[in-house]
Enzyme design. Structure first.
Site, PDB file in Angstrom:
ATOM      1  CD  GLU A   1     -12.402  24.244  -1.139  1.00 29.96           C
ATOM      2  OE1 GLU A   1     -12.400  25.468  -0.864  1.00 29.96           O
ATOM      3  OE2 GLU A   1     -11.497  23.474  -0.782  1.00 29.96           O
TER       4      GLU A   1
ATOM      5  CD  GLU B   1      -8.069  22.160  -2.583  1.00 29.47           C
ATOM      6  OE1 GLU B   1      -8.544  22.301  -3.724  1.00 29.47           O
ATOM      7  OE2 GLU B   1      -8.025  23.082  -1.732  1.00 29.47           O
TER       8      GLU B   1
HETATM    9  C1  IDC Z   1      -5.326  28.985  -3.224  1.00 28.86           C
HETATM   10  C2  IDC Z   1      -3.890  29.013  -3.711  1.00 28.86           C
HETATM   11  C3  IDC Z   1      -3.405  30.424  -3.779  1.00 28.86           C
HETATM   12  C4  IDC Z   1      -4.373  31.251  -4.622  1.00 28.86           C
HETATM   13  C5  IDC Z   1      -5.788  31.132  -4.054  1.00 28.86           C
HETATM   14  C6  IDC Z   1      -6.835  31.861  -4.874  1.00 28.86           C
HETATM   15  O1  IDC Z   1      -3.087  28.220  -2.863  1.00 28.86           O
HETATM   16  O2  IDC Z   1      -2.101  30.492  -4.323  1.00 28.86           O
HETATM   17  O3  IDC Z   1      -3.978  32.605  -4.587  1.00 28.86           O
HETATM   18  O4  IDC Z   1      -6.151  29.763  -4.036  1.00 28.86           O
HETATM   19  O5  IDC Z   1      -7.085  31.252  -6.069  1.00 28.86           O
HETATM   20  C7  IDC Z   1      -8.901  25.952  -1.262  1.00 28.86           C
HETATM   21  C8  IDC Z   1      -9.083  26.058  -2.726  1.00 28.86           C
HETATM   22  C9  IDC Z   1      -7.776  26.380  -3.419  1.00 28.86           C
HETATM   23  C10 IDC Z   1      -6.956  27.354  -2.590  1.00 28.86           C
HETATM   24  C11 IDC Z   1      -6.557  26.653  -1.303  1.00 28.86           C
HETATM   25  C12 IDC Z   1      -5.664  27.482  -0.375  1.00 28.86           C
HETATM   26  O6  IDC Z   1      -9.678  24.910  -3.288  1.00 28.86           O
HETATM   27  O7  IDC Z   1      -8.088  26.943  -4.676  1.00 28.86           O
HETATM   28  O8  IDC Z   1      -5.772  27.658  -3.308  1.00 28.86           O
HETATM   29  N1  IDC Z   1      -7.781  26.282  -0.592  1.00 28.86           N
HETATM   30  O9  IDC Z   1      -6.328  28.660   0.000  1.00 28.86           O
HETATM   31  N2  IDC Z   1      -9.807  25.563  -0.392  1.00 28.86           N
HETATM   32  C13 IDC Z   1      -9.296  25.673   0.841  1.00 28.86           C
HETATM   33  C14 IDC Z   1      -8.004  26.127   0.740  1.00 28.86           C
END
Ligand code: IDC
Length: 319
Positions: free
Chosen positions: A156, A243
């Protein structure tokens, strides 16, 4: 590092299931034509899968029995291995070991597998471009022409990263992969957390077998982003939802199952492949397993969160 080959898979699909649950042993090498993903015989396929959490944060979920159960009990045909680039650059061997195990287990259980260079806080893929090149060169040389593997080169991009930045980065990374795996399917992230498909459709990359990422979280993203997906699809852009989450964009908060139903109908109606975030027992809404689940053990429905139960149903029954 562990040794692995692309042989010895167990066949899990029958002819009639080709579209519903494609399997590497049956459907083989995938390719992209127009907006569609096709199998080795030119038949359209749709992959339905699950994404790990950060590999190094939930390493116990990268285990052979766990992957086996997802493949056999849930009919899951795709696993995405999310390797945070920021973690990889600090200690490449720790991340690589889990990545290679994950690839091996996915191959063992006849699933397609996405190798995800998970940029997030490092918002521009150019920041670690050299390390990314080295990583993708290594994996693609270790598994040359492996039909199971789909490459995702930048999860992303965000912040001030433009499509031009991603375009230039892709022109470095795609040839690195293709030097070992000339026909591999490659997913390219898009600006603004993989949401800006329309800008991309004005200037797509000049390579075959490329798909573009759209990511959504059902409780935050609704009609506006669905309209982007529909418009991009109508313009002929090949989209892969590499995702998505049944939660707010934070990965936590409220799970809007009504919105989820609208999103997944859209994906099913258009044959758009997806993976759902996330295979962990973290105390957050998007996690599929409850905090009490121990990943070395077989699981039952009682180990799933409400989101996990819902996701199991769409993977297995796709309704
Ligand atoms: C989130 C995880 C969370 C973690 C955070 C930071 O769910 O536990 O603390 O990342 O690393 C994304 C990302 C994905 C995110 C997810 C939810 O690709 O890494 O995971 N998210 O925030 N893009 C949109 C949402």
């Amino acid at each position: 590092m562990i040794g692995s080959t692309c042989t010895g898979v167990i066949s899990l699909a029958s002819e009639s299931e080709t579209f519903a649950h494609p399997r590497p042993s049956v459907n083989g090498k995938l390719s992209v034509h127009g907006t569609r993903l096709l199998d080795k015989n030119g038949k359209a396929v749709m992959l339905r899968g699950l994404s790990t959490h950060g590999l190094t944060w939930f390493p116990d979920f990268i285990n052979d029995n766990f992957f086996k159960q997802l493949s056999t009990d849930w009919d899951c045909d795709l696993i995405r291995l999310a390797m945070y680039s920021e973690i990889y650059v600090q200690n490449p061997s720790g991340s690589l070991q889990l990545m290679e195990k994950g690839i091996e287990y996915a191959i063992n259980h006849d699933m397609y597998v996405i190798v995800d260079w998970h940029i997030l806080n490092d918002s521009n893929p150019k920041i670690y471009e050299n390390q990314s090149n080295e990583f993708f060169r290594y994996i693609s040389s270790k598994y040359p022409d492996c039909p199971n593997i789909i490459y995702e080169i930048c999860n992303e991009p965000n912040g001030s990263t433009t499509w031009n930045d991603i375009y230039e980065y892709s022109e470095n990374i795609i040839p690195a992969i293709r030097s070992n795996s000339p026909e591999s399917v490659i997913i390219v992230g898009t600006p603004f957390w993989s949401q800006q498909l329309l800008e991309v459709s004005n200037r797509p990359l000049d390579y075959d077998n490329i798909m573009y990422a759209l990511h959504f979280y059902v409780s935050t993203h609704k009609k506006e982003l669905q309209d982007v997906l529909i418009e991009a699809h109508n313009r002929g852009l090949p989209v892969f939802v590499s995702e998505c989450g049944i939660s707010e964009a934070s990965g936590n908060g409220y799970a809007d199952f009504d919105s989820a139903a609208v999103w997944f109908k859209l994906l099913e109606d258009n044959g758009i492949s997806f993976t759902v975030w996330n295979l962990s027992n973290k105390a957050e809404t998007s996690a599929l397993f409850s905090t009490s689940y121990v990943p070395s053990q077989p699981f039952t429905d009682g180990d799933l969160t409400p989101v996990g139960l819902w996701v199991k149903d769409i993977i297995k029954n796709h309704n």
